[in-house]
Design an enzyme around this catalytic site. Sequence first.
Site, PDB file in Angstrom:
ATOM      1  CD  GLU A 192      -9.529   5.106  -0.340  1.00 39.89           C
ATOM      2  OE1 GLU A 192      -8.480   5.728  -0.073  1.00 39.89           O
ATOM      3  OE2 GLU A 192     -10.324   4.705   0.537  1.00 39.89           O
ATOM      4  CE  LYS A 213      -7.658   3.167   1.328  1.00 36.31           C
ATOM      5  NZ  LYS A 213      -7.489   3.657   2.694  1.00 36.31           N
ATOM      6  CG  ASN A 254      -0.293   9.662   2.472  1.00 41.41           C
ATOM      7  OD1 ASN A 254      -0.720   9.412   1.351  1.00 41.41           O
ATOM      8  ND2 ASN A 254      -1.062   9.612   3.554  1.00 41.41           N
ATOM      9  N   GLY A 259      -9.450  20.520   2.867  1.00 41.14           N
ATOM     10  CA  GLY A 259     -10.138  19.825   1.787  1.00 41.14           C
ATOM     11  C   GLY A 259     -10.975  18.683   2.320  1.00 41.14           C
ATOM     12  CB  THR A 260     -12.037  15.476   0.769  1.00 38.15           C
ATOM     13  OG1 THR A 260     -12.578  16.060  -0.419  1.00 38.15           O
ATOM     14  CG2 THR A 260     -12.877  14.275   1.154  1.00 38.15           C
ATOM     15  CB  ALA A 261      -8.299  14.441   4.156  1.00 37.68           C
ATOM     16  CG  ASN A 280      -1.860   3.297   7.252  1.00 42.74           C
ATOM     17  OD1 ASN A 280      -2.961   3.232   6.698  1.00 42.74           O
ATOM     18  ND2 ASN A 280      -0.779   2.750   6.740  1.00 42.74           N
ATOM     19  CG  ASN A 281      -7.263   6.524   6.733  1.00 38.77           C
ATOM     20  OD1 ASN A 281      -6.586   7.245   7.470  1.00 38.77           O
ATOM     21  ND2 ASN A 281      -8.152   7.003   5.901  1.00 38.77           N
ATOM     22  CE1 TYR A 314      -3.984   1.767  -0.267  1.00 39.37           C
ATOM     23  CE2 TYR A 314      -3.338   2.848   1.768  1.00 39.37           C
ATOM     24  CZ  TYR A 314      -4.161   2.772   0.666  1.00 39.37           C
ATOM     25  OH  TYR A 314      -5.156   3.695   0.488  1.00 39.37           O
TER      26      TYR A 314
END
EC number: 4.1.1.101
Length: 555
Positions: free
Chosen positions: A236, A165, A405, A294-296, A449-450, A92
């Site tokens: 995603e 993912k 990242n 932003g989105t995150a 990390n998600n 990943y």
Amino acid sequence: MKYTPEQILNNPFLNKGTAFTQEERDQYGLNGLLPPAVQTLDQQVKQAYAQLQTKPTDLAKRQFLMTLFNENHVLFYKLFSEHINEFMPIVYDPTIADTIENYSALFVNPQNATYLSIDDPDHIESALKHSADGRDIRLLVVSDAEGILGIGDWGTQGVDISVGKLMVYTAAAGIDPSQVLPVVLDVGTNNEALLNDELYLGNRHKRVYGEKYHQFVDKFVATAEKLFPNLYLHFEDFGRSNAADILNQYKDKITTFNDDIQGTGIIVLAGLLGAMNISKQKLTDQIYLSFGAGTAGAGITSRVYEAFIEEGLSPEEAKKHFYLVDKQGLLFDDMTDLTPEQKPFARSRSEFANADELTTLEAVVKAVHPTVMVGTSTVPGTFTESIVKEMAAHTERPIIFPLSNPTKLAEAKAEDLIKWTDGRGLIATGVPAANVSYKGVSYAIGQANNALVYPGLGLGTIASTAKLLTDSMISAAAHSLGGIVDPDQPGAAVLPPVSKLDQFSQTVAIAVAEDAIKNGLNQQPISDAKQAVADMTWKPEYRPLPNSLELDLEE
């Protein structure tokens, strides 16, 4: 469907390679198609790992692992499960960014993925059916690839993010790889380099927005829900202009999740709860600054804000603790270009005597004295020494999470943050970071990390047969993670280590399933959440081939 011996060996869900027993070779006509020796799975793993060690770069290692994945799922996941910490940055992030950028040039195998084109919406159903090939699909990861990691718009090449993912879902939480499906929605790309690349495999036109785009997404969702009635739908890396709208449209109707908005929010909240365990402070006493809205960034802020309310603050009181900084500087409520997600946290200019000067991160830090600073800006090096020292001068334990990242886009390096805060900083980064030695203490750096949360969240939701993924379930996931850290260990990390990902994914899954069942969201009767999670957890081991498998032997 009837299978020839060659088709069995070429099907990654069926293939065992040299581990087919002599009885199986006799039964399925495999004699002579494999070397005579019969190996165990452990022998295959040892052999594959030795081959991996000969690869000179992480990109070469990922290409080798992808070949293995395309040939034999059990062997791939057994190898992955034994080397999770080593393989995560290869399978990943950050190595996946390299494969996405070079996807068309490196293309060999479609990896059991589904490629849906906005120019051909009539084939959505047939494409999903053929990709599923009769499998019981429970989990689907879909991307339109407009906002891939920190590298932007990569069109159909973003399919690799869906594939990656799902690999983590299986390796970390044991979701059955036969029950997952990666999908990319190719709506065009605004990446000129791709449009001018003769090898590019996607649609060669600008991104489509507006009504046509939403009709395409709606048709995809409706078709997926019809074909796969027990579906958990994971969105995603959609772009800022669409991600929140799509989530808001569906989150109260179907079991769905947006990792960039919700997943990153969960992991940051878990990191904050871990930091509170270490510092012995109260969450509701913190002053939170998001650099990048932003989105995150906005999604994380919303999740942490909800936690303040859960802790007893009113919405009005909670909002006083939050500041969003984007390219304009501090976001004010009179700005005309705010997104719907930014507006709730925009401040009034009347709060500041020098409002017009708050156009840089450093100016905002000096004005508001944050105790928490989270970076999702993808602007490297922006958490400078002067900014960090200014922050640290006004709080005993500064909490600093540079999350952008891949590595080249991070707002700061962990070793600098420990040094600039004289060891008082509680640090988490968006990419793996080595321990930092400073004044005789080894500081473990949490990785926000998600992957620490979304695999367990998905497993718990699927195992509980939940009809929706609720804020309460998400909160349960964050609290279960935040409680794992060891606050008495000098230099303790704010988040548990990725090396134990498979272990605490079970912890997260059980907490999520228990919350779903407690709130009556399960669609099937479940008396024991822990057992339901255990029953849903797949192990990478060889099993007899399905009884339904028919052999097609030519006379």
